[in-house]
Design a protein around this motif. Structure first.
Motif: not given
Length: 140
Positions: A89-103
């Motif tokens: 859940n933490i991983i999904i929520h964290t990734l949902s706030e990121k753009t492709a460039e940010q990761v």
């Protein structure tokens, strides 16, 4: 009589010095043990694999990513295994706030690993997360 007192005082001082030395040796050995880096076998024993997760990013792209999370011991590993749904859940929520460039890129991935480590450590009660490793990722 005076000679006996002198021998007794010397014996007490010798015992006190020996005790202080023994305590100092124990403390030094304990401190140097904590500073020692764990072996790879110890790292693996205290690590949990997070299988591949596919989720959307804030930029409407998607990512497939998997992790290995290193804890500080067996009790922390056991707790983390039980909290797998919370970790996902933490991983999904964290990734949902990121753009492709940010990761993407070294800096973005390192930042993601550090953010996940901080968030997961907020859950932990019996230990802590030492390091989060990205073991696989795929961006379109």
């Amino acid at each position: 009589m005076k000679n006996n007192k002198l021998v007794m005082i010397m014996l007490i001082l010798l015992i006190a010095i020996t005790l202080v030395g023994a305590v100092a040796v124990v403390v030094i050995l304990k401190v140097t043990d904590e500073d020692k880096e764990p072996t790879i076998d110890e790292v693996l024993e205290a690590s949990v694999d997070v299988p591949e997760i596919t989720t959307n990013l804030a930029s409407n792209d998607f990512i497939r990513i998997s992790f290995k999370i290193q804890t500080d011991g067996k009790k922390a590993k056991e707790e983390l295994e039980k909290r797998d749904f919370q970790v996902k859940n933490i991983i999904i929520h964290t990734l949902s706030e990121k753009t492709a460039e940010q990761v993407s890129g070294n800096e973005g991935q390192t930042q993601l690993e550090n953010e996940l480590k901080e968030e997961i450590n907020k859950l932990m009660q019996k230990g802590k997360v030492e390091k989060v490793y990205i073991t696989g990722s795929l961006l379109p």
